[in-house]
Scaffold this active site. Structure first.
Site, PDB file in Angstrom:
ATOM      1  CB  SER A  73     -26.384 -12.560  51.273  1.00  0.00           C
ATOM      2  OG  SER A  73     -25.286 -12.141  51.923  1.00  0.00           O
ATOM      3  CG  ASP A  96     -22.400 -14.101  59.197  1.00  0.00           C
ATOM      4  OD1 ASP A  96     -22.132 -12.766  58.857  1.00  0.00           O
ATOM      5  OD2 ASP A  96     -23.593 -14.497  58.719  1.00  0.00           O
ATOM      6  CG  HIS A 153     -25.170 -12.359  56.720  1.00  0.00           C
ATOM      7  ND1 HIS A 153     -24.114 -13.026  56.145  1.00  0.00           N
ATOM      8  CD2 HIS A 153     -25.832 -12.062  55.287  1.00  0.00           C
ATOM      9  CE1 HIS A 153     -23.892 -13.119  54.795  1.00  0.00           C
ATOM     10  NE2 HIS A 153     -24.943 -12.571  54.394  1.00  0.00           N
TER      11      HIS A 153
END
Length: 346
Positions: free
Chosen positions: A76, A317, A320
């Site tokens: 991702s 997070d 990312h």
């Protein structure tokens, strides 16, 4: 003495290439919409030692890619880079409705693959989710009980048959290659139809890259295809790991203390080794080397500003990236590489 390569503050940069209103962004990457207040993290530009990165020119990139296919394949973080490039290119398209997902699938779909069509240029920019690049599947029936799934290090993902014929391919893998996401979850390595209970993550990673190498040699046309393997994208968790209350929400600017930069991750050694083996005559696979420049940017992650509906106690997070953000620089480097290779679709 020349200045070392570094991030420099630049109020005019990037005269924002795009903003969070770009319709092709995941809700989880729209950090300001999700409550992030500071914008300073957007005002830094990567300054290599002794040269400048060419200014990103979206209409030139689109023109060079006419009738072509640009493919991102991996985990991702590759999706992060794919969405960044779509938004960077979309700036040069006056009618945004001429950019659409070919199969009508919403951008929020996280499994499988997505293909964005730039109709005016007959170009597709595609993303394939294949976190290990090789196949993950049910184990053979005679496997020990603790084996729940296997990573077949000698078979490239089924999606690979869709990658042939691409003009540019950017591969990435790395974030799932650790004990926590493999052996501890009952995920072991398989080769030649047999589970190898003693193969460790590093060896599994090395074998998978060899599989990628042999597939690339057999299936991609060196006259036509520009292949990149992107180096590891660093994570920045303090006070814990990603699943153990690790944080990065206090970070407001790039790391200034070079001594605090983490050592080169082990994955990169394997990536650069395999790239050295992937040179055929004048054609070679390129390393998209983003680790060092990205290591400084502990301030670029969504942290607690995750997508709407995320429970308040969910992990932060710190792997990312907010968009716009750091992956835009990766794509500026991708464009610079392609310019130096005089890229144009045949």
């Amino acid at each position: 003495m020349s200045n070392p390569e570094r991030w420099v503050q630049d109020e005019n940069y990037p005269i924002q290439l795009y903003d969070e209103n770009c319709p092709f962004l995941d809700p989880g990457f729209r950090c300001r919409r999700n409550g992030r207040k500071d914008v300073e993290f957007l005002k830094w530009r990567w300054q290599p030692d002794g040269c400048d990165i060419p200014r990103f020119n979206a209409s030139d990139f689109l023109e060079r890619s006419r009738n072509g296919r640009i493919v991102f394949a991996g985990d991702s973080i590759g999706r992060n880079q794919w969405e960044s490039l779509i938004c960077m290119l979309a700036q040069a398209v006056s009618n945004q409705s001429t950019i659409f997902e070919e199969n009508g699938i919403p951008i929020t779909k996280h499994k499988g693959f997505l293909s964005m069509k730039f109709q005016e240029y007959n170009l597709t920019v595609e993303y394939y989710r294949a976190a290990f690049l090789v196949i993950i599947n049910r184990p053979p029936s005679d496997s020990p009980d603790q084996v729940r799934v296997t990573i077949r290090v000698d078979e490239l993902h089924w999606y690979s048959r869709r990658w042939t014929g691409a003009d540019v391919i950017v591969f990435n893998t790395g974030h799932w290659w650790n004990k926590e996401k493999t052996v501890k979850l009952g995920c072991y390595f398989q080769e030649g139809g047999k589970v190898n209970m003693t193969m460790d993550v590093m060896e599994g990673f090395r074998r998978s890259l060899q599989t990628l190498k042999s597939w690339t040699t057999k299936n991609l046309n060196p006259e036509r295809c520009h292949v990149f393997l992107r180096s590891y994208s660093p994570v920045h968790y303090t006070n814990g790991t990603w699943n153990d209350r690790g944080l990065c929400d206090a970070e407001m600017e790039p790391e200034k203390n070079y001594k605090k930069l983490k050592a080169e991750p082990w994955n990169n050694q394997y990536i650069s080794d395999v790239i050295k083996q992937m040179t055929y005559g004048n054609w070679k696979v390129q390393l998209l080397n983003i680790t060092y420049l990205t290591e400084f940017r502990k301030d670029g992650h969504p942290s607690r500003h995750r997508e709407p509906g995320t429970p308040a106690n969910a992990p932060q997070d710190c792997s990312h990236w907010c968009l716009p953000g750091i992956p835009d620089t990766w794509n500026e480097l991708l464009y610079a590489h392609l310019l130096s290779m005089e890229f144009r679709t045949k």
